[in-house]
Every structure is written in structure tokens, then in C-alpha cells.
Design a protein around this motif. Structure first.
Motif, PDB file in Angstrom:
ATOM      1  N   LYS A 142      56.883  35.990  42.975  1.00 30.90           N
ATOM      2  CA  LYS A 142      56.612  35.849  43.904  1.00 30.90           C
ATOM      3  C   LYS A 142      57.705  36.023  45.171  1.00 30.90           C
ATOM      4  CE  LYS A 142      54.374  32.001  42.419  1.00 30.90           C
ATOM      5  NZ  LYS A 142      54.147  30.144  42.411  1.00 30.90           N
ATOM      6  N   ARG A 143      57.673  37.895  44.899  1.00 29.42           N
ATOM      7  CA  ARG A 143      58.757  38.360  45.923  1.00 29.42           C
ATOM      8  C   ARG A 143      57.884  38.084  47.038  1.00 29.42           C
ATOM      9  NH1 ARG A 143      58.265  44.049  47.700  1.00 29.42           N
ATOM     10  NH2 ARG A 143      57.103  44.681  46.576  1.00 29.42           N
ATOM     11  N   PRO A 144      58.990  37.891  48.072  1.00 26.30           N
ATOM     12  CA  PRO A 144      58.984  37.646  49.371  1.00 26.30           C
ATOM     13  C   PRO A 144      58.208  39.469  49.986  1.00 26.30           C
ATOM     14  CG  PRO A 144      61.014  36.641  49.297  1.00 26.30           C
ATOM     15  CD  PRO A 144      60.210  37.230  47.764  1.00 26.30           C
ATOM     16  N   ASP A 145      56.942  39.220  50.784  1.00 26.21           N
ATOM     17  CA  ASP A 145      56.399  40.129  51.339  1.00 26.21           C
ATOM     18  C   ASP A 145      56.125  41.684  50.074  1.00 26.21           C
ATOM     19  OD1 ASP A 145      57.127  40.066  54.221  1.00 26.21           O
ATOM     20  OD2 ASP A 145      59.268  40.590  53.738  1.00 26.21           O
ATOM     21  N   ALA A 146      55.323  40.647  48.966  1.00 22.56           N
ATOM     22  CA  ALA A 146      55.263  41.919  48.100  1.00 22.56           C
ATOM     23  C   ALA A 146      54.278  42.433  47.964  1.00 22.56           C
ATOM     24  CB  ALA A 146      55.895  41.165  46.929  1.00 22.56           C
ATOM     25  N   THR A 147      53.461  41.689  49.328  1.00 22.18           N
ATOM     26  CA  THR A 147      51.675  42.560  49.098  1.00 22.18           C
ATOM     27  C   THR A 147      51.993  43.599  49.358  1.00 22.18           C
ATOM     28  OG1 THR A 147      51.860  40.624  51.475  1.00 22.18           O
ATOM     29  CG2 THR A 147      50.493  40.025  48.345  1.00 22.18           C
ATOM     30  N   GLN A 148      52.487  43.714  50.837  1.00 18.91           N
ATOM     31  CA  GLN A 148      52.496  44.628  51.463  1.00 18.91           C
ATOM     32  C   GLN A 148      52.673  46.223  50.788  1.00 18.91           C
ATOM     33  OE1 GLN A 148      55.792  43.888  54.708  1.00 18.91           O
ATOM     34  NE2 GLN A 148      54.567  42.041  55.116  1.00 18.91           N
ATOM     35  N   ASP A 149      53.003  46.046  49.546  1.00 20.17           N
ATOM     36  CA  ASP A 149      53.712  47.129  49.012  1.00 20.17           C
ATOM     37  C   ASP A 149      52.710  47.986  48.287  1.00 20.17           C
ATOM     38  OD1 ASP A 149      55.958  47.245  50.168  1.00 20.17           O
ATOM     39  OD2 ASP A 149      57.067  46.818  48.261  1.00 20.17           O
ATOM     40  N   TYR A 150      51.162  47.045  47.892  1.00 16.61           N
ATOM     41  CA  TYR A 150      50.242  47.530  47.129  1.00 16.61           C
ATOM     42  C   TYR A 150      49.377  47.808  48.291  1.00 16.61           C
ATOM     43  CZ  TYR A 150      53.692  46.088  43.771  1.00 16.61           C
ATOM     44  OH  TYR A 150      54.390  45.941  43.418  1.00 16.61           O
ATOM     45  N   PRO A 151      47.849  48.922  47.691  1.00 14.49           N
ATOM     46  CA  PRO A 151      46.815  49.114  48.881  1.00 14.49           C
ATOM     47  C   PRO A 151      45.983  47.460  48.289  1.00 14.49           C
ATOM     48  CG  PRO A 151      47.204  50.235  46.627  1.00 14.49           C
ATOM     49  CD  PRO A 151      48.025  49.817  46.757  1.00 14.49           C
ATOM     50  N   ASP A 152      44.496  47.563  49.132  1.00 13.28           N
ATOM     51  CA  ASP A 152      43.623  46.358  48.400  1.00 13.28           C
ATOM     52  C   ASP A 152      43.572  46.168  47.477  1.00 13.28           C
ATOM     53  OD1 ASP A 152      44.598  45.615  51.186  1.00 13.28           O
ATOM     54  OD2 ASP A 152      42.864  46.507  52.186  1.00 13.28           O
ATOM     55  N   TRP A 153      43.217  47.277  46.500  1.00 11.57           N
ATOM     56  CA  TRP A 153      42.225  47.751  45.860  1.00 11.57           C
ATOM     57  C   TRP A 153      43.482  46.995  44.366  1.00 11.57           C
ATOM     58  CZ3 TRP A 153      44.067  49.914  41.468  1.00 11.57           C
ATOM     59  CH2 TRP A 153      44.956  51.924  41.607  1.00 11.57           C
ATOM     60  N   LEU A 154      44.916  47.596  44.643  1.00  9.52           N
ATOM     61  CA  LEU A 154      45.391  46.536  43.676  1.00  9.52           C
ATOM     62  C   LEU A 154      45.504  45.608  43.950  1.00  9.52           C
ATOM     63  CD1 LEU A 154      46.904  47.317  41.524  1.00  9.52           C
ATOM     64  CD2 LEU A 154      48.655  48.548  42.574  1.00  9.52           C
ATOM     65  N   LEU A 155      45.732  45.031  44.969  1.00 10.56           N
ATOM     66  CA  LEU A 155      45.976  43.497  45.464  1.00 10.56           C
ATOM     67  C   LEU A 155      44.545  42.884  44.497  1.00 10.56           C
ATOM     68  CD1 LEU A 155      47.256  43.391  48.926  1.00 10.56           C
ATOM     69  CD2 LEU A 155      48.334  42.920  47.149  1.00 10.56           C
ATOM     70  N   ASP A 156      43.790  42.593  45.308  1.00 11.63           N
ATOM     71  CA  ASP A 156      42.357  42.542  44.010  1.00 11.63           C
ATOM     72  C   ASP A 156      42.649  42.519  42.520  1.00 11.63           C
ATOM     73  OD1 ASP A 156      41.447  42.160  46.779  1.00 11.63           O
ATOM     74  OD2 ASP A 156      40.302  43.747  46.486  1.00 11.63           O
ATOM     75  N   ALA A 157      43.565  44.249  42.199  1.00  7.64           N
ATOM     76  CA  ALA A 157      42.945  44.149  41.079  1.00  7.64           C
ATOM     77  C   ALA A 157      43.892  43.394  40.093  1.00  7.64           C
ATOM     78  CB  ALA A 157      43.535  45.523  39.879  1.00  7.64           C
ATOM     79  N   ALA A 158      45.477  42.789  40.683  1.00  5.17           N
ATOM     80  CA  ALA A 158      45.998  41.911  40.412  1.00  5.17           C
ATOM     81  C   ALA A 158      45.675  41.002  40.226  1.00  5.17           C
ATOM     82  CB  ALA A 158      47.796  42.291  40.966  1.00  5.17           C
ATOM     83  N   ALA A 159      45.177  40.420  41.299  1.00  2.00           N
ATOM     84  CA  ALA A 159      45.032  38.859  40.921  1.00  2.00           C
ATOM     85  C   ALA A 159      43.732  38.743  40.426  1.00  2.00           C
ATOM     86  CB  ALA A 159      43.874  38.775  42.610  1.00  2.00           C
ATOM     87  N   LYS A 160      43.081  39.514  39.717  1.00  2.00           N
ATOM     88  CA  LYS A 160      42.600  39.576  38.980  1.00  2.00           C
ATOM     89  C   LYS A 160      43.235  39.065  37.445  1.00  2.00           C
ATOM     90  CE  LYS A 160      37.956  41.102  37.506  1.00  2.00           C
ATOM     91  NZ  LYS A 160      38.741  40.301  35.506  1.00  2.00           N
ATOM     92  N   ARG A 161      43.761  39.708  36.898  1.00  2.00           N
ATOM     93  CA  ARG A 161      44.441  39.927  36.210  1.00  2.00           C
ATOM     94  C   ARG A 161      45.893  38.797  36.077  1.00  2.00           C
ATOM     95  NH1 ARG A 161      46.326  44.278  33.394  1.00  2.00           N
ATOM     96  NH2 ARG A 161      44.624  45.431  33.902  1.00  2.00           N
ATOM     97  N   PHE A 162      45.893  38.365  36.776  1.00  2.00           N
ATOM     98  CA  PHE A 162      47.057  37.305  36.691  1.00  2.00           C
ATOM     99  C   PHE A 162      46.159  35.632  36.478  1.00  2.00           C
ATOM    100  CE2 PHE A 162      49.030  33.482  38.895  1.00  2.00           C
ATOM    101  CZ  PHE A 162      50.305  33.296  37.437  1.00  2.00           C
ATOM    102  N   THR A 163      44.757  35.857  36.852  1.00  2.00           N
ATOM    103  CA  THR A 163      44.198  35.232  36.652  1.00  2.00           C
ATOM    104  C   THR A 163      44.023  34.775  35.332  1.00  2.00           C
ATOM    105  OG1 THR A 163      42.357  36.191  37.289  1.00  2.00           O
ATOM    106  CG2 THR A 163      42.954  34.663  39.050  1.00  2.00           C
ATOM    107  N   GLU A 164      43.430  35.873  34.366  1.00  5.22           N
ATOM    108  CA  GLU A 164      43.177  36.095  32.963  1.00  5.22           C
ATOM    109  C   GLU A 164      44.221  35.728  32.130  1.00  5.22           C
ATOM    110  OE1 GLU A 164      41.285  39.329  33.630  1.00  5.22           O
ATOM    111  OE2 GLU A 164      39.361  38.860  34.642  1.00  5.22           O
ATOM    112  N   MET A 165      45.482  35.950  32.445  1.00  7.71           N
ATOM    113  CA  MET A 165      46.777  35.976  31.987  1.00  7.71           C
ATOM    114  C   MET A 165      46.977  34.623  31.307  1.00  7.71           C
ATOM    115  SD  MET A 165      49.737  37.858  33.418  1.00  7.71           S
ATOM    116  CE  MET A 165      49.242  39.479  34.210  1.00  7.71           C
TER     117      MET A 165
END
Length: 407
Positions: A142-165
Motif C-alpha cells: 500500500k505504497r502511497p501514490d503507487a497507482t500512478q506508476d502503473y498503466p490502467d491495464w496493469l492496475l486492473d490485472a493487479a487488482a484481480k490477482r490480489f483478490t485471488e491471492m
């Protein structure tokens, strides 16, 4: 080349005798138990030499004398730490060491999301999964401003990956990414990692580059005086992580470092695996361009999932993956011949088979991740075979370069 083998000291489950049986001629080691920033005690250096000699080999390369975060940020005790680094060089030289590897990666050393990723044939390899890493950065750390370092497609993929982890995966991911230098007891909890990241506030790419040059401007003259070649290992993986800049990721990065401190003692640890994680790094070209300043070589290969930067990748067998290993070794053999003709004392370049897949009995030995016995033995045998063929007097390079016959 001189074939060496990394050994983490008496705690290593792969022994010096194992290395000798695998065909190694020398050992690469370090005093991992000495705190970063401290001077290495003479008696501890002597004790490590004796332990290696007792196994039948000699200590050829130090990997690494760690560079403290204070030095990288030029805060706290950074000037004392530089003085201590200089004194450690003097003591290592007095003990016979002539090559010292280091890295300048902020906070994290080499970073993998999976230390034992299972291959189709049952072997285990290290892997960097971009989706897992982004999920860790955004949803676990939960690094502050981490979402600014990734493109939208990767934000979506990371969110999905985390929910399944599963919970066990979250724990393992946090442990793997927060690990310190290989062989050390260092490492960060999540709060400690956040605090370390804060210490780099205001340290952008340009400032970190300058801090490296300032460090080298202080330690290189000492290295020259005592007859040691210092050599910088590249970033692994070779792109920014956790909002931190990385400055030894490309050919241009190394060219800048070498030009700013233009001394033969200031050189390169050519790691084909680290640089090879970027498709835009041409390893044979890099080996040829910086040949005169290559003091130590790590030979390994990675297979990238894509040719984007950044990307996911895994550590493949030494002769597979995206790097033309034959061409790299050919460049190194040619350079060694040139150095011999020039009369350089450092004409033989130490190399080691870097990392390796866990195969056969490695799967139950429980050695340091990335450093199995049999996987590295296999890699060394393959690399040695290429070198022997290329340097043979009747074939390849040796046919057109008589001086290679001395190999």
C-alpha cells in the motif's frame, strides 16, 4: 575465463568441495555477517580465506562489499561509510583479493516474486511476475501514490490477482520482495520497507546517478592504489521499482558511469541475466563495447513473457532464454586474448554460472534460492563447453587468433 562459484560461507548448504567437484577453479564470497557500512575485520577476512582453502579452492572475487543506503542517499553516516569502504578495500588487497563487485540498487537488491517457480518438467526457477509485483506494491505494501506508476491495464490485472491471492501467497510474496542481499540476514517488514522508501524522498534518477559518481570518485583512487578492480553489478530487474530510480539498467547507464570516472579500476560486472531482462539490451554488443572495463562476469539467461519494459520473466537454463550466450562468450574470449597481448595482469576474467534451476537432488537440498548445486554444475559445464570449443586452436576464434591457444 576463470571459472568461479558463489559460496555464502559456512552456512551454505553447497560446500566448497561441491564447487570443486563441479569444476570451479575459484570461489566468490563475502562476509555477509558484517553490518553494512562497517569495516571488514582482518581476522574475519583471514578466516574466510582459510575456510575456502580448506575446501581445496581459493577466494578470487568478493561479491559484495555492500554500499549502504546512507551512501546512496548521501545522508546520515555516508562519509564514514565511504571511509570504511575504502579501508575494506585496503584490507582485502592485503589479503590477495583483486576483484570486488558491488551494486547501487536503492533499498532492494535483486527482486523476484517467486523464488521456486515450478517448470513443466518439475525443475524450479526464480521468476519475476509483473502482475504479482504490482499487486504487492498497491494492495499489500500500500505504497502511497503507487497507482500512478502503473498503466490502467496493469492496475486492473493487479487488482484481480490480489483478490485471488491466498494468504500463504501474500506472506511469501512479502517475504520474497522484502529480502535483503543474498546470503545476508537483512530484510524488511512491510512497515520497515515503507520507511526505507521514505528515506529516498527527493532522490530522483539524476541525483542517484550523481551520488554513484561521487562514491566512485572517492573509492576508485583507493582501488587504483591497492591494485583492486571494482565492478558495478547491474540493476535486477533493470527498471524502476516501488517508485525508486534505477541507474545501471542499460548500455547508456554504464557508458555514463564509466565516462564520469574514467579509470580502468572502475569497471563492470557483466550480468547477462540482469541486463537480459530488457529486450532493448543487446548483450553481445554491450560485452564488446565495454570489454576493456569488464572485470567480472555473471552468465545466466532469462526468458521474457513479453518484450515490453517492464515485463514478467523467469530464469531459464543457461543456454536458453533471450541472450545469445555463444556470442557473449566469444566477445569475452577475444577480449582476454587482447589483454594478454597487451600484457595486462588482469587478462583472465573471472566468471561464474549465475543462479541456476533446482533440478534432481537440488529439490530436496534446500540451498540458497537461485544457488543450487546441480543446476549450477549443469550451467557451468555448458558454459565451459562453449568456451573450450570457441578457443580451440583448430576451430572458431582460435583458428584465426593463434594467441587463443594459450587458453
Amino acid at each position: 575465463m576463470r571459472h568461479t562459484w558463489r559460496w555464502f560461507g559456512p552456512v551454505d548448504k553447497v560446500t566448497v568441495q561441491d564447487a570443486a567437484q563441479a569444476g570451479a577453479e575459484g570461489i566468490v564470497s563475502a562476509l555477509h555477517h558484517i553490518a553494512t557500512g562497517d569495516v571488514w575485520p582482518v581476522d574475519e577476512i583471514t578466516r574466510r580465506h582459510e575456510a575456502i582453502k580448506a575446501g581445496g579452492l581459493y577466494w578470487d572475487v568478493v561479491e559484495s562489499v555492500p554500499v549502504s543506503e546512507d551512501i546512496k542517499t548521501q545522508t546520515g553516516d555516508w562519509k564514514t561509510h565511504i571511509a570504511n569502504w575504502q579501508e575494506t578495500l585496503r584490507r582485502l588487497s592485503a589479503s590477495g583479493i583483486r576483484t570486488v563487485c558491488y551494486n547501487f540498487m536503492p533499498v532492494l537488491d535483486w527482486t523476484r516474486t517467486d523464488l521456486r517457480w515450478e517448470m513443466k518438467h518439475g525443475a524450479k526457477a526464480m521468476r519475476f511476475d509483473l502482475n504479482d509485483f504490482a499487486a504487492f506494491d498497491i494492495h499489500i505494501l500500500k505504497r502511497p501514490d503507487a497507482t500512478q506508476d502503473y498503466p490502467d491495464w496493469l492496475l486492473d490485472a493487479a487488482a484481480k490477482r490480489f483478490t485471488e491471492m491466498p494468504d500463504a501467497k501474500i506472506v511469501a510474496l512479502s517475504r520474497n520482495i522484502g529480502a535483503g542481499l543474498p546470503g545476508s540476514a537483512d530484510g524488511y517488514t512491510l512497515p520497515e520497507l515503507i520507511e526505507k522508501l521514505r528515506s529516498y524522498h527527493g532522490v530522483n534518477r539524476e541525483r542517484l546517478q550523481q551520488n554513484l559518481i561521487d562514491f566512485l570518485s572517492e573509492v576508485t583512487p583507493v582501488a587504483e592504489d591497492v591494485g583492486i578492480n571494482i565492478c558495478a553489478h547491474g540493476d535486477d530487474p533493470p527498471w524502476p521499482l516501488l517508485g525508486l530510480p534505477r541507474i545501471l539498467s542499460t548500455e547508456a547507464d554504464y557508458a555514463h558511469m564509466l565516462s564520469q570516472v574514467d579509470s580502468r579500476a572502475n569497471g563492470v560486472t557483466l550480468c547477462t541475466g540482469s541486463l537480459g531482462a530488457r529486450a532493448d539490451n543487446d548483450l553481445p554488443f554491450i560485452a564488446n563495447r565495454f570489454a576493456d572495463r569488464i572485470h567480472f562476469v555473471h552468465l545466466r539467461n532469462v526468458t521474457r513473457d513479453t518484450d515490453t519494459v517492464p515485463c514478467s520473466f523467469f530464469e531459464d537454463e543457461h543456454l536458453e532464454g533471450g541472450t545469445d550466450m555463444v556470442a557473449v562468450i566469444a566477445a569475452l574470449i577475444t577480449e582476454e586474448a587482447r589483454r594478454r597481448k597487451e600484457g595486462r595482469e588482469d587478462h583472465t576474467v573471472p566468471m561464474r554460472p549465475d543462479h541456476g534451476q533446482e533440478i534432481l537432488d537440488d529439490l530436496t537440498r534446500g540451498a540458497q534460492s537461485g544457488y543450487p548445486a546441480i543446476g549450477r554444475l549443469k550451467g557451468l559445464a555448458e558454459l565451459r563447453g562453449i568456451e573450450r570449443a570457441l578457443s580451440h586452436g583448430r576451430f572458431g576464434l582460435g583458428k584465426n587468433n593463434a594467441e587463443l591457444g594459450a587458453l
